[in-house]
Design a protein around this motif. Structure first.
Motif, PDB file in Angstrom:
ATOM      1  N   ASP A 127       9.912   1.840   3.612  1.00 41.51           N
ATOM      2  CA  ASP A 127      10.331   1.750   2.213  1.00 41.51           C
ATOM      3  C   ASP A 127      10.423   0.280   1.823  1.00 41.51           C
ATOM      4  N   GLU A 128      10.896   0.016   0.610  1.00 41.38           N
ATOM      5  CA  GLU A 128      10.902  -1.357   0.106  1.00 41.38           C
ATOM      6  C   GLU A 128      11.871  -2.255   0.876  1.00 41.38           C
ATOM      7  N   ASP A 129      12.829  -1.658   1.607  1.00 41.44           N
ATOM      8  CA  ASP A 129      13.766  -2.466   2.373  1.00 41.44           C
ATOM      9  C   ASP A 129      13.287  -2.695   3.801  1.00 41.44           C
ATOM     10  N   VAL A 168       3.038   5.831  -3.974  1.00 42.41           N
ATOM     11  CA  VAL A 168       2.311   4.686  -3.421  1.00 42.41           C
ATOM     12  C   VAL A 168       0.944   4.550  -4.089  1.00 42.41           C
ATOM     13  N   ASN A 204       3.745  -1.683   1.509  1.00 41.04           N
ATOM     14  CA  ASN A 204       5.114  -1.359   1.139  1.00 41.04           C
ATOM     15  C   ASN A 204       6.125  -1.911   2.145  1.00 41.04           C
ATOM     16  N   GLY A 205       7.076  -2.669   1.633  1.00 44.82           N
ATOM     17  CA  GLY A 205       8.123  -3.226   2.473  1.00 44.82           C
ATOM     18  C   GLY A 205       7.778  -4.568   3.092  1.00 44.82           C
ATOM     19  N   ARG A 206       6.598  -5.111   2.773  1.00 41.32           N
ATOM     20  CA  ARG A 206       6.147  -6.342   3.437  1.00 41.32           C
ATOM     21  C   ARG A 206       7.150  -7.484   3.276  1.00 41.32           C
ATOM     22  N   ARG A 207       7.625  -7.692   2.054  1.00 41.17           N
ATOM     23  CA  ARG A 207       8.507  -8.853   1.832  1.00 41.17           C
ATOM     24  C   ARG A 207       9.824  -8.688   2.578  1.00 41.17           C
TER      25      ARG A 207
END
Lengths: 403, 495
Positions: A106-108, A140, A289-292
């Motif tokens: 996920d984004e986290d 997505v 997704n979630g890379r950062r």
């Protein structure tokens, strides 16, 4: 009922569950009548004896119905882009006819699920996983040129696993067996029916998975069982597979980790780094997704890790807590087993930092044993193991050995 | 490829110009790119202004930019059932029953005090939901202290009404009537909520934060304001280009690299501030491939259905109300009988229908003989679409309502221009044609504006900032998002 007429066998389906494409065949063999719920389908837990079924995985060959798995077909000009955006690995390198084990976050940066992707063609990819993901896939894929379809019910699947599995397929004249490497797949014919054969599995052993149309399920089943006679083929239930997968080092969602989509408490989620899957995160590909969040997480050591441990003596450390110096609680066991093949007492455990690093000393598990209704508590030493517990060269040998 | 710039600002609306002015003062010379042929955004089109009344501009920003533009207080006129005109200026009411006037004044003063306590929060970036910095905590504490200043009863009252609906407030405090219509309009104008929708008191308080509830019109009107802002940008070394629509925001290595115009021209810059709507900026110009799926979902699920149609009527003579009152340039006319009428108009729009009796606000530009009307609760995508027949029907309904208040109206009209919410959507690239680039709803305000995870102006791609009406505090002609966004960009550069 008219006199003399025989009662036709009517497959039994446990209440509330659905019959899968192999239900009739499984029901006929299921002497224990042990069923469990797998995605709403009746899936056998054990057919006659768990130990027999387990030893068949390691010494003969076994058949396990994996049709209830969730399967999605992602097709269109942006199929590769969308799947690459979904998963943490770089699947641009995945050629047609190859399979890859993947995880997605996920984004986290918390893991949602794991699964396998099959590269069917340039613009066509199939994703297999444990939990329903259609809504997530559509999120997505929003803004991209793809069509996503849930094909779970359009594909019946069997796992044929064990050292004699290649020999069994040879007797069915499946020539592709000679050159299929692990994570390859190819179209074959079994019992004159079209089957997609992939060299994949959940046992860490030599083995294949067979993907077919549900209407061909019976024919393929019969062909396999007939050929399997001389190779000790056994139909197995989930419990035996569970033993093999712990030995093989595969993670099980809902047991070893919790999907971030289902976790209610924020600290129940886990990152790829915590699961020891950092090798699956490719930062050198376009945004996924979630890379950062993962980049930020990669900068500092994880708060805890899921590790393999080996425990002294022979009592499996089921549901045990892990202590440092027998005092401080530093973790817990998720899966545990006395491994009959490795002859080792093995387990997976979540250990807090810094105790989760290999070489950590003075770790103990607290095992509860019941002896004639009386509980005993035992502290046993354990140590972190980095090598896979079960690994055999026959898993990857190409062409596979025969028997 | 053109010469590289220090910063690019997308959109030369008032927020874009405020942001550009602030950057230019810090010696970052921005290039402001405007898609349309005029600057000033919804304020700026000389021939047809989408927002003719920049009444809520925060004086703090004009001071920060050294703009000396005196402001003139505006009065609001509303007709009583007897045909007499009620005049409200600031919190003072003339022309109606003393008891009604007193009740209104008392409520207006109370709301103004509460709005004042909240006002500081709108000048600063919103507090974040996870992990506050010391500065944020300090600013939260300051707002907390101001709220404490309302006293126990005052604070309790604020908490009680903030999430309630404005219709109940009107019923409880002043009784429904023409003054109720006024409050109901102020609470709902521009949005897609009726006076009975929960959470409509909050937008009313929001509107009252500038100038303690007194509506102020910059001297010289929108033209003077836009000119003053633009000249600040240009004298400080910035540049404003019109007819330069941005097609893509360019990204390299997860950092903003510049923009590509519709013309194909590429302009490089390490800093891009966008005043376009969040959806337009993030999903069209940047593209979902650079964003996480959850972020994209929240962005596309933003509530931003606009419900205001704008009509300009060219008149042959100055309009007079039923009792002979002349409409002047510093007046705002509200046409609605009471709050219930505002709700009735909303009911139709809710189900994609045209209200039989639209409610509206209007102002008159004596110099050009133009009556500018903002008709409220006109759906963006009505059942069956915006056909010619429907447009005529809307015009007729609006004219009919105005004629009840301005008896000679139909004789005075020379020509009519109509812009539906859908026309506004296309012309200004605002999803839903929403004035505020997103509904003023409790779940889209403060740290949730424009949506969760995008509230501190910095977007996930390094160097990209949102500073249009979609960002906190958003909406109306306040200049606050542009100001806060530019400050966030400056802070980001220092880090």
């Amino acid at each position: 009922m008219a006199k003399g007429q025989k009662m036709s066998p009517h497959p039994q389906v446990p209440m509330g569950l659905e019959a899968g494409p192999f239900h009739q065949q499984l029901d006929a063999l299921n002497g224990q009548h042990g069923w469990m719920n797998w995605m709403g389908f009746a899936s056998p837990t054990v057919l006659d004896n768990m130990e027999f079924e387990y030893f068949a995985i390691r010494n003969q060959s076994t058949l396990f119905d994996i049709s209830p798995m969730c399967k999605y077909l992602i097709e269109g000009a942006d199929a590769e882009k969308v799947v690459n955006r979904l998963v943490t690995r770089d699947i641009r390198k995945l050629k047609t006819g190859r399979v890859a084990y993947v995880i997605w976050c996920d984004e986290d940066g918390n893991v949602i699920d794991d699964g396998t992707v099959f590269r069917l063609a340039d613009n066509s990819i199939r994703l297999c996983c444990q939990e329903p993901q259609l809504a997530w896939l559509e999120d997505v894929a929003w803004g991209f040129d793809v069509a996503i379809r849930d094909v779970s019910r359009e594909i019946a699947a069997l796992a044929l696993q064990g050292p004699t599995s290649a020999a069994l397929l040879r007797t069915l004249a499946v020539g592709e067996v000679e050159h299929l490497k692990p994570f390859d797949f190819a179209p074959v014919r079994i019992g004159r029916k079209k089957v997609e054969l992939s060299r994949t599995g959940f046992t860490g052993d030599l083995g294949y998975e067979l993907w077919m149309k549900p209407e061909d399920a019976g024919t393929v089943w019969d062909a396999l069982l007939q050929a399997g006679n001389q190779y000790g083929l056994r139909v197995i239930g989930y419990q035996a597979l569970e033993m093999a997968r712990i030995e093989a080092g595969f993670l099980l969602p809902k047991t070893d980790f919790l999907s971030s989509r289902t976790a209610l408490r924020p600290d129940r989620t886990s990152t790829p780094f915590e699961l020891g899957l950092e090798g699956m995160v490719a930062f050198d590909k376009p945004h996924f997704n979630g890379r950062r969040a993962l980049l930020r997480l990669a900068g500092s050591p994880p708060r805890r890790k899921l590790v393999q441990i080996e425990v002294d003596k022979d009592k499996p450390a089921v549901n045990a807590l892990v202590y440092h110096r027998q005092k401080k609680e530093v973790g817990m066991v998720t899966s545990a087993l006395w491994s009959p093949t490795c002859k080792r007492n093995i387990a997976y455990a979540w250990l807090d930092a810094p105790y989760c690093e290999p070489g950590s000393e003075d770790l103990w598990v607290e095992i509860y044993l019941q002896k004639e209704i009386r509980w005993q508590r035992r502290m046993e030493r354990c140590r972190i193991v980095t090598k896979r517990f079960f690994s055999h060269e026959r898993r990857a040998a190409t062409p596979p050995a025969g028997f | 490829m053109s010469e590289a710039r220090e910063a690019i600002i997308i959109g030369a609306g008032h927020n874009g110009l405020v942001a550009a002015g602030l950057l230019a003062r810090k010696e970052i010379r921005p290039l402001v790119l405007e898609a349309r042929d005029h600057i000033g955004g919804m304020l700026g089109d000389q021939s047809f202004r989408v927002s003719p009344m920049p009444f809520s501009l925060r004086p703090e920003f004009l001071r920060a930019l050294d703009i000396d533009l005196p402001a003139v207080p505006m009065a609001t006129l509303v007709a009583s059932p007897s045909g007499k005109t009620i005049r409200v200026s600031g919190n003072r009411v003339e022309g109606c029953d003393t008891a009604d006037a007193e009740a209104y004044e008392q409520l207006a003063r109370r709301l103004a005090r509460q709005a004042e306590a909240l006002s500081g929060m709108l000048l600063r970036p919103p507090p974040s939901l996870d992990g506050n910095s010391f500065r944020e905590l300090l600013s939260l504490a300051r707002t907390g202290l101001k709220l404490r200043g309302l006293g126990k009863t005052g604070l309790r009252d604020l908490l009680r009404i903030a999430l309630s609906n404005v219709h109940d407030l009107i019923d409880d405090e002043i009784g429904d009537g023409p003054l109720g219509a006024l409050l109901a309009m102020d609470a709902t104008l521009g949005g897609a909520m009726g006076p009975r929708s929960p959470g409509t008191v909050l937008p009313l308080l929001y509107r009252m934060t500038a100038n303690a509830g007194q509506r102020m019109m910059p001297a010289g009107g929108p033209t003077a304001l836009v000119k003053a802002l633009a000249s600040k940008v240009e004298t400080a070394g910035g540049e404003v280009r019109t007819n330069a629509p941005v097609k893509r925001i360019l990204v390299e290595d997860d950092r903003v690299a510049g923009v590509c115009l519709e013309s194909g021209e590429i302009i490089r810059a390490p800093l891009v501030l966008s005043t376009a709507a969040p959806g337009t900026t993030l999903l069209e110009m940047l593209g979902p491939e650079y964003l996480d799926a959850e972020f994209v979902r929240r962005c596309r699920k933003m509530a931003s259905a606009g419900m205001v149609a704008r009509l300009d009527f060219e008149l042959s003579a100055a309009p007079a109300l039923a009792d002979g009152t002349q409409l002047t340039a510093s007046d705002r006319l509200v046409i609605a009988e009471n709050a219930a009428a505002v709700e009735a108009a909303f009911n139709a729009a809710k189900y994609r229908g045209l209200p039989e009796r639209p409610v509206m606000e209007a102002c008159y530009d004596a110099g050009r003989g133009l009556l500018s009307v903002s008709a409220q609760f006109i759906p963006c995508n009505p059942e069956g679409g915006w056909t010619k027949v429907l447009r005529l029907k809307l015009e007729k309904a609006v004219k009919g309502e105005i004629a009840r208040i301005i008896p000679d109206f139909s004789k005075l009209v020379l020509s009519t221009v109509l812009m539906t919410p859908q026309d506004i959507e296309t012309a200004y690239r605002v999803p839903g044609g929403h004035w505020h680039h997103g509904e003023f709803r409790i779940d889209q305000l403060l740290m949730l504006r424009p949506f969760d995870g995008a509230s501190n102006y910095r977007m996930p791609v390094e160097g990209l900032y949102l500073c249009g009406a979609g960002a906190h505090p958003g909406g109306d002609i306040s200049g606050a998002p542009g100001f806060n966004g530019a400050r966030a960009a400056l802070a980001g550069r220092r880090r």
